[in-house]
Design a protein around this motif. Structure first.
Motif, PDB file in Angstrom:
ATOM      1  N   ASN A   1       0.853   2.370 -10.437  1.00  0.00           N
ATOM      2  CA  ASN A   1       1.758   2.226 -11.372  1.00  0.00           C
ATOM      3  C   ASN A   1       3.048   1.686 -10.709  1.00  0.00           C
ATOM      4  OD1 ASN A   1       0.256   2.911 -13.668  1.00  0.00           O
ATOM      5  ND2 ASN A   1       0.524   5.132 -12.707  1.00  0.00           N
ATOM      6  N   GLY A   2       3.064   1.093  -9.753  1.00  0.00           N
ATOM      7  CA  GLY A   2       4.282   0.815  -9.059  1.00  0.00           C
ATOM      8  C   GLY A   2       5.199   2.113  -8.534  1.00  0.00           C
ATOM      9  N   CYS A   3       4.650   3.145  -8.399  1.00  0.00           N
ATOM     10  CA  CYS A   3       5.603   4.373  -7.916  1.00  0.00           C
ATOM     11  C   CYS A   3       5.270   4.554  -6.443  1.00  0.00           C
ATOM     12  CB  CYS A   3       5.140   5.595  -8.589  1.00  0.00           C
ATOM     13  SG  CYS A   3       5.568   5.520 -10.382  1.00  0.00           S
ATOM     14  N   MET A   4       6.445   4.767  -5.738  1.00  0.00           N
ATOM     15  CA  MET A   4       6.120   4.761  -4.233  1.00  0.00           C
ATOM     16  C   MET A   4       5.559   6.121  -4.029  1.00  0.00           C
ATOM     17  SD  MET A   4       9.140   3.671  -1.409  1.00  0.00           S
ATOM     18  CE  MET A   4       9.708   5.350  -0.662  1.00  0.00           C
ATOM     19  N   HIS A   5       4.831   6.162  -3.017  1.00  0.00           N
ATOM     20  CA  HIS A   5       4.073   7.311  -2.448  1.00  0.00           C
ATOM     21  C   HIS A   5       5.159   8.244  -1.530  1.00  0.00           C
ATOM     22  CE1 HIS A   5       0.292   5.970  -3.333  1.00  0.00           C
ATOM     23  NE2 HIS A   5       0.407   5.223  -2.800  1.00  0.00           N
ATOM     24  N   SER A   6       5.259   9.540  -1.991  1.00  0.00           N
ATOM     25  CA  SER A   6       6.211  10.320  -1.328  1.00  0.00           C
ATOM     26  C   SER A   6       5.971  10.399   0.318  1.00  0.00           C
ATOM     27  CB  SER A   6       6.410  11.643  -1.865  1.00  0.00           C
ATOM     28  OG  SER A   6       5.090  12.257  -1.811  1.00  0.00           O
ATOM     29  N   ARG A   7       7.021  10.865   0.944  1.00  0.00           N
ATOM     30  CA  ARG A   7       6.779  11.394   2.633  1.00  0.00           C
ATOM     31  C   ARG A   7       6.524   9.979   3.238  1.00  0.00           C
ATOM     32  NH1 ARG A   7       3.086  15.834   0.516  1.00  0.00           N
ATOM     33  NH2 ARG A   7       4.682  17.438   0.141  1.00  0.00           N
TER      34      ARG A   7
ATOM     35  N   SER B   1       5.633  -9.215   1.949  1.00  0.00           N
ATOM     36  CA  SER B   1       4.880  -9.373   0.562  1.00  0.00           C
ATOM     37  C   SER B   1       5.739  -9.251  -0.751  1.00  0.00           C
ATOM     38  CB  SER B   1       3.753  -8.151   0.445  1.00  0.00           C
ATOM     39  OG  SER B   1       3.051  -8.251   1.684  1.00  0.00           O
ATOM     40  N   PHE B   2       6.881  -8.717  -0.493  1.00  0.00           N
ATOM     41  CA  PHE B   2       7.700  -8.735  -1.745  1.00  0.00           C
ATOM     42  C   PHE B   2       8.822  -9.745  -1.780  1.00  0.00           C
ATOM     43  CE2 PHE B   2       6.398  -4.242  -0.565  1.00  0.00           C
ATOM     44  CZ  PHE B   2       6.093  -3.863  -1.903  1.00  0.00           C
TER      45      PHE B   2
ATOM     46  N   ASN C   1       0.701  -1.263  -0.020  1.00  0.00           N
ATOM     47  CA  ASN C   1       0.056  -0.200   0.062  1.00  0.00           C
ATOM     48  C   ASN C   1       0.882   1.346  -0.028  1.00  0.00           C
ATOM     49  OD1 ASN C   1       0.774  -0.100   2.676  1.00  0.00           O
ATOM     50  ND2 ASN C   1      -1.001  -0.188   3.397  1.00  0.00           N
ATOM     51  N   ASN C   2       2.080   1.044   0.213  1.00  0.00           N
ATOM     52  CA  ASN C   2       2.989   2.280  -0.004  1.00  0.00           C
ATOM     53  C   ASN C   2       3.474   2.595  -1.470  1.00  0.00           C
ATOM     54  OD1 ASN C   2       4.573   1.027   2.602  1.00  0.00           O
ATOM     55  ND2 ASN C   2       3.573   2.904   2.643  1.00  0.00           N
ATOM     56  N   PHE C   3       2.675   2.040  -2.372  1.00  0.00           N
ATOM     57  CA  PHE C   3       2.867   2.033  -3.905  1.00  0.00           C
ATOM     58  C   PHE C   3       1.493   2.296  -4.649  1.00  0.00           C
ATOM     59  CE2 PHE C   3       6.591  -0.177  -2.358  1.00  0.00           C
ATOM     60  CZ  PHE C   3       7.636   0.342  -3.074  1.00  0.00           C
TER      61      PHE C   3
ATOM     62  N   LEU D   1      11.698  -4.437  -6.217  1.00  0.00           N
ATOM     63  CA  LEU D   1      10.782  -5.019  -5.420  1.00  0.00           C
ATOM     64  C   LEU D   1       9.471  -5.722  -6.205  1.00  0.00           C
ATOM     65  CD1 LEU D   1      10.459  -1.827  -3.205  1.00  0.00           C
ATOM     66  CD2 LEU D   1      11.741  -3.864  -2.711  1.00  0.00           C
ATOM     67  N   PHE D   2       9.413  -6.760  -6.132  1.00  0.00           N
ATOM     68  CA  PHE D   2       8.355  -7.536  -6.856  1.00  0.00           C
ATOM     69  C   PHE D   2       7.166  -7.963  -5.801  1.00  0.00           C
ATOM     70  CE2 PHE D   2       6.223 -10.978  -8.553  1.00  0.00           C
ATOM     71  CZ  PHE D   2       5.878 -10.501  -9.904  1.00  0.00           C
ATOM     72  N   VAL D   3       5.954  -7.471  -6.109  1.00  0.00           N
ATOM     73  CA  VAL D   3       4.896  -8.030  -5.262  1.00  0.00           C
ATOM     74  C   VAL D   3       4.823  -9.325  -5.534  1.00  0.00           C
ATOM     75  CG1 VAL D   3       2.667  -7.657  -4.356  1.00  0.00           C
ATOM     76  CG2 VAL D   3       4.112  -5.531  -5.106  1.00  0.00           C
ATOM     77  N   ALA D   4       4.880 -10.259  -4.600  1.00  0.00           N
ATOM     78  CA  ALA D   4       4.681 -11.615  -4.774  1.00  0.00           C
ATOM     79  C   ALA D   4       3.403 -12.265  -4.228  1.00  0.00           C
ATOM     80  CB  ALA D   4       6.126 -12.561  -4.117  1.00  0.00           C
ATOM     81  N   LYS D   5       2.677 -11.648  -3.326  1.00  0.00           N
ATOM     82  CA  LYS D   5       1.630 -11.931  -2.749  1.00  0.00           C
ATOM     83  C   LYS D   5       0.212 -11.322  -3.120  1.00  0.00           C
ATOM     84  CE  LYS D   5       3.900 -13.859   1.179  1.00  0.00           C
ATOM     85  NZ  LYS D   5       4.340 -13.664   2.800  1.00  0.00           N
TER      86      LYS D   5
END
Length: 188
Positions: A35-41, A88-89, A30-32, A63-67
């Protein structure tokens, strides 16, 4: 074709509990964004000690989401704080960046055909999971660095084209809405 294990080290993420003495980011799905972009802050939520130091992420680790059902790959960019990936990665650490670009490998993992293959090879019933062994055995087409860069440039152009099409659709919808409101307001 080259097996992933021959060009990278695959490591599972780690499960750690939040700590009041937090000094490290704990990256979760949930930090991404979609599109797989990490949320800032992001803010640190866990305390990392010497027993877990091996899980620290480095610049350009994948980082590959594997779950779960929303599989994707993202590239870790250095943050203000140290970071580790949750369980999860799968973390993919390229061993020879002169042979394969992290961006190319990430692009390859995010291809619909690659995601479909990995999804079909997932294990589990309630929560599907891609195993480390399945990932290590994945065949990767390794091209010259120049060809990898060309593929990435084309992929970026495709993303820009999609963005422009979406913007055109949005503006057409606004124009249509404006014209319809104008008809309503003027009784024409």
């Amino acid at each position: 074709m080259t097996k992933l294990k021959d060009i990278a080290e695959v490591q599972t993420g780690v499960y750690l509990k939040p700590s009041p003495a937090a000094n490290t980011l704990y990256l979760q799905v949930n930090n991404f964004d979609s599109n797989g972009c990490m949320h800032s802050r992001q803010k640190p939520t866990i305390a990392l000690d010497n027993t877990n130091i091996k899980y620290l992420l480095r610049e350009k680790d994948l980082l590959f989401v594997a779950k779960g059902t929303n599989l994707f790959c993202a590239i870790f960019e250095t943050q203000k704080y140290n970071a580790v990936a949750s369980s999860s990665f799968l973390v993919i650490k390229i061993t020879n960046k002169n042979r394969v670009l992290p961006e190319y490998l990430c692009w390859f993992f995010n291809l619909p055909t690659t995601l479909q293959y990995l999804s079909l090879n997932a294990k589990g019933t309630a929560i599907r999971s891609i195993s480390k062994a399945t990932m290590e055995e994945l065949n990767i087409p390794i091209l010259s660095i120049d060809k990898q860069k060309t593929i990435l440039a084309i992929a970026e152009l495709q993303k820009e084209e999609e963005r422009l099409y979406k913007e055109i659709i949005r503006k057409r919808n606004l124009l249509t809405e404006y014209k319809l409101k104008n008809i309503i307001n003027n009784g024409i």
